[in-house]
Design a protein around this motif. Structure first.
Motif, short mmCIF file in Angstrom:
data_model
loop_
_atom_site.label_atom_id
_atom_site.label_comp_id
_atom_site.label_asym_id
_atom_site.label_seq_id
_atom_site.Cartn_x
_atom_site.Cartn_y
_atom_site.Cartn_z
N HIS A 171 35.66 25.63 -36.79
CA HIS A 171 35.51 26.18 -38.43
C HIS A 171 35.30 25.49 -39.33
CE1 HIS A 171 38.68 29.22 -36.29
NE2 HIS A 171 39.32 28.08 -35.34
N GLY A 172 34.62 24.22 -39.26
CA GLY A 172 33.72 23.48 -40.23
C GLY A 172 35.34 22.40 -40.54
N GLN A 173 35.76 22.24 -40.19
CA GLN A 173 36.37 21.27 -40.56
C GLN A 173 36.64 19.81 -39.67
OE1 GLN A 173 39.70 21.53 -42.84
NE2 GLN A 173 38.45 23.77 -42.75
N VAL A 174 36.83 18.54 -40.45
CA VAL A 174 36.64 17.14 -40.10
C VAL A 174 37.06 16.98 -38.63
CG1 VAL A 174 36.49 15.14 -40.63
CG2 VAL A 174 34.77 16.45 -42.07
N ARG A 175 37.50 16.55 -38.01
CA ARG A 175 37.75 16.09 -37.05
C ARG A 175 38.30 14.51 -36.52
NH1 ARG A 175 36.46 19.15 -32.06
NH2 ARG A 175 37.49 17.35 -30.92
N GLY A 176 38.38 13.90 -36.84
CA GLY A 176 38.91 12.96 -36.69
C GLY A 176 38.87 11.44 -38.36
N GLU A 177 39.23 10.18 -38.34
CA GLU A 177 39.39 9.56 -39.35
C GLU A 177 38.68 8.34 -40.02
OE1 GLU A 177 43.06 9.03 -40.63
OE2 GLU A 177 43.88 10.69 -40.55
N ILE A 236 10.36 31.95 -30.46
CA ILE A 236 11.48 30.77 -31.71
C ILE A 236 13.31 30.98 -31.26
CG2 ILE A 236 12.98 28.86 -33.06
CD1 ILE A 236 9.90 28.77 -34.37
N ARG A 237 13.84 30.20 -30.51
CA ARG A 237 14.67 31.06 -30.02
C ARG A 237 16.06 30.21 -30.90
NH1 ARG A 237 18.19 29.27 -24.71
NH2 ARG A 237 17.33 27.70 -24.03
N ARG A 238 17.54 30.88 -31.30
CA ARG A 238 18.25 29.89 -31.95
C ARG A 238 19.62 29.78 -31.63
NH1 ARG A 238 13.91 31.76 -34.20
NH2 ARG A 238 13.87 32.03 -37.02
N ILE A 239 19.94 28.38 -31.85
CA ILE A 239 21.05 28.19 -30.61
C ILE A 239 22.39 28.79 -31.77
CG2 ILE A 239 21.75 26.27 -29.38
CD1 ILE A 239 19.01 27.76 -27.46
N ASN A 240 23.68 28.66 -31.41
CA ASN A 240 24.53 28.98 -32.40
C ASN A 240 25.35 29.23 -31.63
OD1 ASN A 240 23.46 28.10 -34.83
ND2 ASN A 240 22.20 30.00 -34.11
N PRO A 241 26.11 27.97 -30.63
CA PRO A 241 27.39 28.17 -29.36
C PRO A 241 28.47 28.53 -30.27
CG PRO A 241 26.58 26.11 -29.19
CD PRO A 241 25.22 27.26 -30.40
N PRO A 242 29.66 29.11 -29.66
CA PRO A 242 30.34 29.77 -30.56
C PRO A 242 32.05 28.45 -30.82
CG PRO A 242 30.68 30.55 -28.42
CD PRO A 242 29.86 29.75 -28.45
N GLU A 243 31.73 27.22 -30.16
CA GLU A 243 32.10 26.46 -29.98
C GLU A 243 31.99 25.09 -31.33
OE1 GLU A 243 31.15 26.66 -25.51
OE2 GLU A 243 29.95 26.54 -27.45
N LEU A 244 30.66 25.32 -31.77
CA LEU A 244 30.26 24.92 -33.23
C LEU A 244 30.19 25.55 -34.21
CD1 LEU A 244 27.58 22.95 -32.04
CD2 LEU A 244 29.04 22.37 -31.74
N PHE A 245 30.30 24.86 -35.35
CA PHE A 245 30.36 26.48 -36.52
C PHE A 245 29.06 26.77 -37.17
CE2 PHE A 245 28.60 25.48 -41.54
CZ PHE A 245 29.78 26.33 -42.12
N ASP A 246 29.75 28.14 -37.40
CA ASP A 246 28.38 29.07 -37.64
C ASP A 246 28.09 29.06 -38.97
OD1 ASP A 246 27.15 30.92 -37.71
OD2 ASP A 246 28.34 32.83 -37.54
N GLY A 247 26.96 27.96 -39.21
CA GLY A 247 25.96 28.06 -40.27
C GLY A 247 25.29 28.45 -41.39
N GLU A 248 25.29 29.67 -40.48
CA GLU A 248 24.97 31.53 -40.67
C GLU A 248 24.87 31.23 -42.97
OE1 GLU A 248 24.07 35.97 -40.06
OE2 GLU A 248 25.84 34.97 -39.02
N VAL A 249 26.04 30.88 -43.05
CA VAL A 249 26.31 31.62 -44.63
C VAL A 249 25.08 30.38 -45.49
CG1 VAL A 249 27.80 29.59 -44.87
CG2 VAL A 249 27.88 30.97 -45.99
N TYR A 250 24.93 28.79 -44.58
CA TYR A 250 23.97 28.28 -44.46
C TYR A 250 22.28 28.70 -44.11
CZ TYR A 250 28.22 25.96 -46.13
OH TYR A 250 29.01 25.02 -46.54
N GLY A 251 22.36 29.90 -42.80
CA GLY A 251 21.14 29.83 -43.56
C GLY A 251 20.45 29.46 -42.28
N MET A 252 21.38 28.69 -41.62
CA MET A 252 20.71 27.94 -40.48
C MET A 252 21.35 27.68 -39.35
SD MET A 252 23.23 24.49 -41.39
CE MET A 252 23.41 23.88 -39.36
N SER A 253 20.76 27.61 -38.26
CA SER A 253 20.54 27.50 -36.88
C SER A 253 21.19 26.22 -36.64
CB SER A 253 20.19 27.78 -35.90
OG SER A 253 20.17 29.54 -36.44
#
Length: 150
Positions: A55-61, A16-33
């Motif tokens: 960085h896990g910051q919400v964009r858009g209101e 299984i190939r894990r997808i974690n592009p740098p442009e998206l939040f890194d979910g490793e701290v939650y044990g997810m890809s």
């Protein structure tokens, strides 16, 4: 017997190939890809994409703004997997609150993004999402063109 089962599980997991592009939040701290690709089936499964930056910051209101960001994040995840919006088979839309109340804001954006593709879609109203400020989450299953299907 347990050793054989463990070895089989390890072999399947290694494929299984894990997808974690740098442009998206890194979910490793939650044990997810952000996504996984199964080369045997030729499918990519993307985790629910929300309106977060890397960085896990919400964009858009509002719902529409957050839907645009979540759609952009879907594109990034799919491209990192070797797929695209055109290959999406199923889309799940999780909306905070009653789905009907926000359809007018969200549906035109989804329809534009998936123009002519028409994946299977389910809209689900939920009481909460990842953070208080998160209003919409988009989850997809898509094909990876050229992946070796069994």
């Amino acid at each position: 017997m347990n050793e054989l089962l463990h070895e089989r599980t390890r072999q399947v997991s290694e494929n299984i190939r894990r997808i974690n592009p740098p442009e998206l939040f890194d979910g490793e701290v939650y044990g997810m890809s952000q996504g996984t690709v199964d080369p045997r089936s030729g499918l990519v499964f993307l985790s629910g994409q929300v309106a977060w930056d890397e960085h896990g910051q919400v964009r858009g209101e509002g719902y529409a703004e957050q839907a645009r960001v979540a759609l952009d994040n879907l594109r990034v995840g799919l491209e990192a997997a070797g797929s695209s919006l055109e290959q999406v088979l199923r889309l799940r839309i999780y909306i905070r609150g009653e789905v009907e109340e926000h359809m007018a804001e969200v549906v035109p954006l989804v329809a534009e993004a998936f123009a002519g593709i028409r994946p299977a879609v389910t809209g689900i109203g939920v009481a909460s999402l990842a953070t208080r400020d998160t209003l919409i989450e988009l989850e997809v299953v898509a094909r990876v063109p050229g992946a070796a299907a069994v």
